[in-house]
Design a protein around this motif. Structure first.
Motif, PDB file in Angstrom:
ATOM      1  N   ILE A 182       0.880  -1.175   0.000  1.00 25.28           N
ATOM      2  CA  ILE A 182       0.000   0.000   0.000  1.00 25.28           C
ATOM      3  C   ILE A 182       0.913   1.219   0.000  1.00 25.28           C
ATOM      4  N   GLN A 183       0.788   2.041  -1.021  1.00 25.48           N
ATOM      5  CA  GLN A 183       1.560   3.271  -1.101  1.00 25.48           C
ATOM      6  C   GLN A 183       0.757   4.397  -0.448  1.00 25.48           C
ATOM      7  N   VAL A 184       1.389   5.114   0.470  1.00 22.88           N
ATOM      8  CA  VAL A 184       0.703   6.111   1.285  1.00 22.88           C
ATOM      9  C   VAL A 184       1.351   7.479   1.068  1.00 22.88           C
ATOM     10  N   TYR A 185       0.504   8.474   0.893  1.00 24.74           N
ATOM     11  CA  TYR A 185       0.985   9.856   0.817  1.00 24.74           C
ATOM     12  C   TYR A 185       0.204  10.691   1.829  1.00 24.74           C
ATOM     13  N   THR A 186       0.925  11.384   2.700  1.00 26.28           N
ATOM     14  CA  THR A 186       0.321  12.290   3.677  1.00 26.28           C
ATOM     15  C   THR A 186       0.366  13.704   3.106  1.00 26.28           C
ATOM     16  N   LEU A 187      -0.778  14.371   3.051  1.00 24.84           N
ATOM     17  CA  LEU A 187      -0.808  15.733   2.522  1.00 24.84           C
ATOM     18  C   LEU A 187       0.165  16.608   3.296  1.00 24.84           C
ATOM     19  N   GLY A 188       1.081  17.239   2.562  1.00 27.05           N
ATOM     20  CA  GLY A 188       2.113  18.064   3.168  1.00 27.05           C
ATOM     21  C   GLY A 188       3.482  17.432   3.123  1.00 27.05           C
ATOM     22  N   ASP A 189       3.552  16.107   2.901  1.00 28.50           N
ATOM     23  CA  ASP A 189       4.838  15.425   2.775  1.00 28.50           C
ATOM     24  C   ASP A 189       5.414  15.644   1.381  1.00 28.50           C
ATOM     25  N   GLU A 190       6.648  15.153   1.208  1.00 27.95           N
ATOM     26  CA  GLU A 190       7.337  15.344  -0.053  1.00 27.95           C
ATOM     27  C   GLU A 190       7.316  14.104  -0.946  1.00 27.95           C
ATOM     28  N   LYS A 191       6.967  12.946  -0.415  1.00 25.07           N
ATOM     29  CA  LYS A 191       6.995  11.746  -1.241  1.00 25.07           C
ATOM     30  C   LYS A 191       6.050  10.679  -0.696  1.00 25.07           C
ATOM     31  N   TRP A 192       5.802   9.691  -1.540  1.00 23.22           N
ATOM     32  CA  TRP A 192       4.999   8.528  -1.165  1.00 23.22           C
ATOM     33  C   TRP A 192       5.863   7.534  -0.388  1.00 23.22           C
ATOM     34  N   ARG A 193       5.190   6.749   0.459  1.00 19.07           N
ATOM     35  CA  ARG A 193       5.865   5.707   1.230  1.00 19.07           C
ATOM     36  C   ARG A 193       5.201   4.362   0.971  1.00 19.07           C
ATOM     37  N   ASP A 194       6.002   3.297   0.995  1.00 16.21           N
ATOM     38  CA  ASP A 194       5.484   1.939   0.787  1.00 16.21           C
ATOM     39  C   ASP A 194       5.239   1.272   2.135  1.00 16.21           C
ATOM     40  N   VAL A 195       4.041   0.716   2.297  1.00 19.81           N
ATOM     41  CA  VAL A 195       3.690  -0.035   3.512  1.00 19.81           C
ATOM     42  C   VAL A 195       3.294  -1.437   3.073  1.00 19.81           C
ATOM     43  N   ARG A 196       4.020  -2.427   3.551  1.00 17.87           N
ATOM     44  CA  ARG A 196       3.753  -3.818   3.151  1.00 17.87           C
ATOM     45  C   ARG A 196       2.649  -4.427   4.022  1.00 17.87           C
ATOM     46  N   THR A 197       1.806  -5.234   3.396  1.00 19.86           N
ATOM     47  CA  THR A 197       0.751  -5.933   4.128  1.00 19.86           C
ATOM     48  C   THR A 197       1.279  -7.252   4.657  1.00 19.86           C
ATOM     49  N   GLU A 198       0.608  -7.788   5.667  1.00 17.53           N
ATOM     50  CA  GLU A 198       1.061  -9.050   6.262  1.00 17.53           C
ATOM     51  C   GLU A 198       0.823 -10.224   5.324  1.00 17.53           C
ATOM     52  N   GLN A 199      -0.152 -10.089   4.441  1.00 16.82           N
ATOM     53  CA  GLN A 199      -0.448 -11.141   3.466  1.00 16.82           C
ATOM     54  C   GLN A 199      -1.003 -10.497   2.203  1.00 16.82           C
ATOM     55  N   ALA A 200      -0.996 -11.264   1.130  1.00 19.79           N
ATOM     56  CA  ALA A 200      -1.553 -10.748  -0.122  1.00 19.79           C
ATOM     57  C   ALA A 200      -3.060 -10.581   0.025  1.00 19.79           C
ATOM     58  N   LEU A 201      -3.572  -9.434  -0.378  1.00 24.18           N
ATOM     59  CA  LEU A 201      -4.986  -9.118  -0.247  1.00 24.18           C
ATOM     60  C   LEU A 201      -5.631  -9.012  -1.622  1.00 24.18           C
ATOM     61  N   SER A 202      -6.943  -9.265  -1.655  1.00 23.92           N
ATOM     62  CA  SER A 202      -7.658  -9.329  -2.924  1.00 23.92           C
ATOM     63  C   SER A 202      -7.849  -7.939  -3.526  1.00 23.92           C
ATOM     64  N   LEU A 203      -7.286  -7.736  -4.713  1.00 23.03           N
ATOM     65  CA  LEU A 203      -7.498  -6.488  -5.448  1.00 23.03           C
ATOM     66  C   LEU A 203      -8.880  -6.474  -6.091  1.00 23.03           C
ATOM     67  N   PHE A 204      -9.396  -7.666  -6.416  1.00 20.80           N
ATOM     68  CA  PHE A 204     -10.727  -7.775  -7.012  1.00 20.80           C
ATOM     69  C   PHE A 204     -11.793  -7.259  -6.048  1.00 20.80           C
ATOM     70  N   CYS A 205     -11.693  -7.601  -4.758  1.00 21.11           N
ATOM     71  CA  CYS A 205     -12.682  -7.139  -3.767  1.00 21.11           C
ATOM     72  C   CYS A 205     -12.634  -5.622  -3.616  1.00 21.11           C
ATOM     73  N   VAL A 206     -11.429  -5.055  -3.643  1.00 20.14           N
ATOM     74  CA  VAL A 206     -11.299  -3.605  -3.544  1.00 20.14           C
ATOM     75  C   VAL A 206     -11.985  -2.940  -4.722  1.00 20.14           C
ATOM     76  N   LYS A 207     -11.756  -3.488  -5.920  1.00 20.34           N
ATOM     77  CA  LYS A 207     -12.332  -2.889  -7.129  1.00 20.34           C
ATOM     78  C   LYS A 207     -13.844  -3.024  -7.153  1.00 20.34           C
ATOM     79  N   GLN A 208     -14.379  -4.125  -6.638  1.00 20.66           N
ATOM     80  CA  GLN A 208     -15.819  -4.377  -6.691  1.00 20.66           C
ATOM     81  C   GLN A 208     -16.598  -3.648  -5.604  1.00 20.66           C
ATOM     82  N   THR A 209     -16.046  -3.575  -4.391  1.00 18.22           N
ATOM     83  CA  THR A 209     -16.818  -3.054  -3.259  1.00 18.22           C
ATOM     84  C   THR A 209     -16.315  -1.724  -2.729  1.00 18.22           C
ATOM     85  N   GLY A 210     -15.102  -1.303  -3.087  1.00 16.06           N
ATOM     86  CA  GLY A 210     -14.610  -0.003  -2.688  1.00 16.06           C
ATOM     87  C   GLY A 210     -13.992   0.035  -1.300  1.00 16.06           C
TER      88      GLY A 210
END
Length: 533
Positions: A182-210
């Motif tokens: 998950i790439q995270v950007y905090t408003l006011g920062d200068e760059k994006w940061r990478d945050v790794r998940t503990e396990q692979a998560l479904s991209l299909f569910c994110v796309k379908q349900t939001g």
């Protein structure tokens, strides 16, 4: 006698806390005007603490976003329709939404907009302020990225706004796909940061349900084969950026009259909620709706919030419950709302209130969000090279698609045609000495046409009104035209008779005075009553 203090002095003598109590209850449109009253008011309204206090008083309303698309051969640009306190749709176009934008999220009056450009946009729809953020990665092909992979939320604990991007894994081209970054950007920062998940998560569910934002965390669904739902909720805390898997309650969906449920994740009363919608097997129409709300995040306990029989209606996505009302659509062209009378009830179609007719748009191009008008400022988060704040553009000056411009031009042409016919009818009526009442105003200059400021819903309403007005002119136009023709015919006859009389008079004057004719007595064979004058 002492002089009475002026109004300016009386206002200045009020304590600041009293002024704040008054201002915090005003809508954003009034507050923007109040900023120019004096420096004190401007300072109060621009203060971040006042902004947050004003947000706590604001009531969330539906925001319907219609993304760009093509229906029946016509292309439509992206557009947002807001609802006010009386649940009436807005009529004006939203200036900061461009024709090719897609909406990703709405939070505290700010929206996150995605486009095919190299940036995403954060905008305040009430103030018109917007800022552009560089996307975290550059894709070789635009199909590798999608608006549903982005979301936006707020953390009350840190007072920070954060943008999330779910980075697709290498298998993104396969059906479903997953992500572990998950790439995270905090408003006011200068760059994006990478945050790794503990396990692979479904991209299909994110796309379908939001994704939804509630109580300082982001929530979305992922696959969980061990549960009765075959789904679980992922919680991503915006404060420490840690994720947690929350199991859903054990529910048996075994009613033979219904098929497998469809799942939706939403937010109700600042709490994350999950809905299961079961369609009827015999007709495929929507049937039962079960809504569960997370009661305790630590204990992972859920309560059944609502159990509703939809009666062939469908819920909106992702948000469909706003306070004491539920919003639904008919699947064809209508959006309705119904009072939430109790925990378990059946939708009474006779008590539905129609909010909007979205035809000829397709319901698959529509999303619904929670929205409040706010004073949240974006200039405080500006960083060189990452964010830029462009000047506010008026919605009717934005470049529109050719098909959209053509349709608006047709409405303007209808207006001009109707007004032209009305003017001719007034002229004909005036010639005959008759007064008629027709009140269609003159069309404005094309460069400053109010039609350019209307959203597509109101433009269509105006077009239908003008068509009805033109049809209503047919009957009076026929009567006035017939009367005018008759009047012209009579006038022509009178003119010919006058010309003939003048001609005879001229001939007699040339021949000299004539002897007067003697009256002829009626014949004795006829009665005098047989003669006519």
């Amino acid at each position: 006698m002492a002089m009475q203090p002026t109004k300016k002095k009386r206002v200045a003598s009020l304590p600041q806390d009293i002024i704040e109590l008054v201002l915090v209850r005003l809508p954003v449109s009034n507050l923007l005007r109040c900023r120019v009253v004096c420096k004190q008011w401007d300072g109060i309204i621009r203060d971040p603490q006042f902004t947050m206090a004003h947000l706590r008083h604001a009531q969330p309303r539906p925001l319907l976003f219609f993304q760009r698309g093509e229906t029946y051969g016509k292309s439509f640009p992206s557009e947002a329709v807001l609802f006010d306190e009386a649940w009436l749709p807005s009529t004006r176009g939203v200036p900061v939404i461009e024709p090719d934008d897609f909406m990703c999220a709405s939070c505290n009056g700010l929206v996150c907009l995605y486009s095919d450009k190299s940036t995403i946009k954060i905008a305040n729809l009430a103030t018109g302020e917007s800022m552009h953020l560089a996307k975290p990665v550059k894709y070789k092909h635009s199909m590798d990225d999608h608006s549903s992979f982005y979301s936006f939320g707020f953390s009350p604990a840190t007072n920070e706004y954060k943008v999330l991007h779910f980075l697709p894994g290498e298998e993104r081209h396969h059906v479903g796909g997953s992500f572990s970054v998950i790439q995270v950007y905090t408003l006011g920062d200068e760059k994006w940061r990478d945050v790794r998940t503990e396990q692979a998560l479904s991209l299909f569910c994110v796309k379908q349900t939001g994704v939804v934002n509630a109580d300082g965390a982001m929530y979305w669904l992922t696959k969980d084969e061990e549960s009765s739902w075959r789904r679980a909720v992922v919680s991503f805390d915006l404060r420490d950026e840690r994720q947690k898997l929350i199991r859903l309650p054990e529910v048996i969906f075994a009613d033979p009259a219904f098929g497998n449920p469809l799942y939706r994740i939403t937010e109700i009363d600042s709490k994350v909620s999950v809905a299961a919608v079961q369609a009827r097997r015999d007709s495929g129409l929507a049937g039962r709706l079960h809504v569960w709300t997370l009661d305790n995040k630590v204990k992972q306990s859920w309560i059944l919030k609502h159990s509703i029989e939809l009666s062939a209606l469908y819920i909106l996505r992702p948000h469909f419950i706003y306070g004491d009302k539920i919003a639904m659509h008919s699947g064809n062209d209508g959006i309705y709302c119904h009072e939430l009378t109790s925990q378990k009830f059946t939708i009474d179609v006779t008590k539905l209130a129609k909010l909007l007719d979205f035809s000829p748009r397709w319901i698959g191009h529509m999303q619904s969000y929670m929205y409040v008008k706010s004073l949240v400022r974006l200039d405080a988060y500006k960083k060189a090279g990452i964010v830029c704040t462009p000047r506010r553009k008026e919605g009717w000056r934005l470049k529109k698609w050719e098909a959209w411009e053509h349709e608006r031009s047709e409405v303007e042409e209808l207006w001009r045609a109707g007004h032209g016919i009305q003017q001719r009818m007034h002229e004909l009526a005036r010639m005959m000495g008759v007064a008629i009442s027709l009140n269609l105003p003159a069309p404005p200059d094309q460069q400053d046409s109010p039609l350019r400021r209307l959203n597509w819903v109101e433009q269509r309403r105006v077009a239908n009104m003008l068509k009805s007005h033109l049809e209503g002119l047919d009957a009076p136009w026929a009567v006035i035209a017939q009367a005018a023709d008759a009047a012209c015919g009579e006038k022509k006859k009178m003119t010919l008779a006058a010309d003939h009389a003048k001609q005879r008079k001229g001939e007699e004057s040339e021949a000299g005075p004539s002897r007067p004719k003697r009256k002829r007595k009626p014949s004795s064979r006829f009665d005098s009553s047989t003669w006519t004058t």
